[in-house]
Design a protein around this motif. Structure first.
Motif, mmCIF file in Angstrom:
data_model
loop_
_atom_site.group_PDB
_atom_site.id
_atom_site.type_symbol
_atom_site.label_atom_id
_atom_site.label_comp_id
_atom_site.label_asym_id
_atom_site.label_seq_id
_atom_site.Cartn_x
_atom_site.Cartn_y
_atom_site.Cartn_z
ATOM 1 N N GLY A 21 24.968 -4.271 -25.228
ATOM 2 C CA GLY A 21 23.867 -4.403 -24.291
ATOM 3 C C GLY A 21 22.859 -3.278 -24.345
ATOM 4 N N VAL A 22 23.295 -2.105 -24.805
ATOM 5 C CA VAL A 22 22.434 -0.939 -24.780
ATOM 6 C C VAL A 22 21.863 -0.678 -26.168
ATOM 7 N N GLY A 23 20.567 -0.424 -26.205
ATOM 8 C CA GLY A 23 19.912 -0.070 -27.455
ATOM 9 C C GLY A 23 19.467 1.380 -27.421
ATOM 10 N N GLY A 24 19.653 2.071 -28.518
ATOM 11 C CA GLY A 24 19.250 3.471 -28.581
ATOM 12 C C GLY A 24 18.547 3.803 -29.883
ATOM 13 N N TRP A 25 17.729 4.847 -29.814
ATOM 14 C CA TRP A 25 17.093 5.391 -31.014
ATOM 15 C C TRP A 25 17.478 6.859 -31.145
ATOM 16 N N PHE A 26 17.798 7.251 -32.357
ATOM 17 C CA PHE A 26 18.098 8.630 -32.689
ATOM 18 C C PHE A 26 17.249 9.028 -33.895
ATOM 19 N N VAL B 96 16.835 10.151 -29.031
ATOM 20 C CA VAL B 96 15.411 9.973 -28.753
ATOM 21 C C VAL B 96 15.207 9.154 -27.474
ATOM 22 N N ALA B 97 15.804 7.961 -27.418
ATOM 23 C CA ALA B 97 15.588 7.087 -26.271
ATOM 24 C C ALA B 97 16.682 6.037 -26.221
ATOM 25 N N ALA B 98 16.891 5.486 -25.016
ATOM 26 C CA ALA B 98 17.856 4.412 -24.831
ATOM 27 C C ALA B 98 17.317 3.436 -23.798
ATOM 28 N N TYR C 44 14.637 7.859 -38.559
ATOM 29 C CA TYR C 44 14.936 7.293 -37.250
ATOM 30 C C TYR C 44 15.981 6.191 -37.402
ATOM 31 N N TYR C 45 16.993 6.271 -36.562
ATOM 32 C CA TYR C 45 18.086 5.313 -36.583
ATOM 33 C C TYR C 45 18.159 4.573 -35.252
ATOM 34 N N CYS C 46 18.399 3.273 -35.326
ATOM 35 C CA CYS C 46 18.682 2.552 -34.099
ATOM 36 C C CYS C 46 20.190 2.377 -33.962
ATOM 37 N N ALA C 47 20.632 2.224 -32.737
ATOM 38 C CA ALA C 47 22.049 2.110 -32.452
ATOM 39 C C ALA C 47 22.252 1.163 -31.283
ATOM 40 N N ALA C 48 23.468 0.635 -31.175
ATOM 41 C CA ALA C 48 23.771 -0.287 -30.090
ATOM 42 C C ALA C 48 25.207 -0.139 -29.645
ATOM 43 N N THR D 89 24.237 5.703 -22.931
ATOM 44 C CA THR D 89 24.588 7.074 -23.230
ATOM 45 C C THR D 89 23.589 7.695 -24.189
ATOM 46 N N ILE D 90 23.522 9.023 -24.167
ATOM 47 C CA ILE D 90 22.646 9.737 -25.090
ATOM 48 C C ILE D 90 23.433 10.309 -26.264
#
Length: 121
Positions: free
Chosen positions: A31-36, A47-49, A93-97, A102-103
């Motif tokens: 459910g959560v998307g993040g960028w690193f 970076v952001a979530a 830049y990497y996306c994550a899920a 969380t950061i």
């Protein structure tokens, strides 16, 4: 879950880019998307979530007011709009899920392949 990131490139300082991260597979399980991002010689940093609904977002201090994370659940895609780019934003830049908001990178189970952003001065 497979993540495919794209949208990186070379841009001058002050310019903009929009990164996309498309998810496929068992997308209902995350459910959560993040960028690193990871700059040369540095550790990967948050970076952001964004939450599943998009109602909750969180940013690293240096990108607040310049970057915006958003999502389109109908397209299983998370975006990172990056404005007023600075040379210090140069990184892969990497996306994550995952399901946890969380950061911390080690708490994300799924990762995209990374897309390079280069900001020239």
């Amino acid at each position: 879950v497979q993540l495919q990131a794209c949208g990186g490139g070379l841009v001058q300082a002050g310019g903009s880019l929009r990164l996309s991260c498309a998810a496929s597979g068992r997308t209902f399980s995350v459910g959560v998307g993040g960028w690193f991002r990871q700059a040369p010689g540095k550790e990967r940093e948050f970076v952001a979530a964004i939450s599943w609904s998009g109602g909750s977002t969180y940013y690293e201090d240096s990108v607040k007011g310049r970057f915006t994370i958003s999502r389109d659940n109908a397209k299983n895609t998370v975006y990172l709009q990056m404005n007023s780019l600075e040379p210090e934003d140069t990184a892969v830049y990497y996306c994550a899920a995952d399901n946890k908001f969380t950061i911390f990178a080690n708490e994300y189970a799924y990762w995209g392949q990374g897309t390079l952003v280069t900001v020239s001065s």
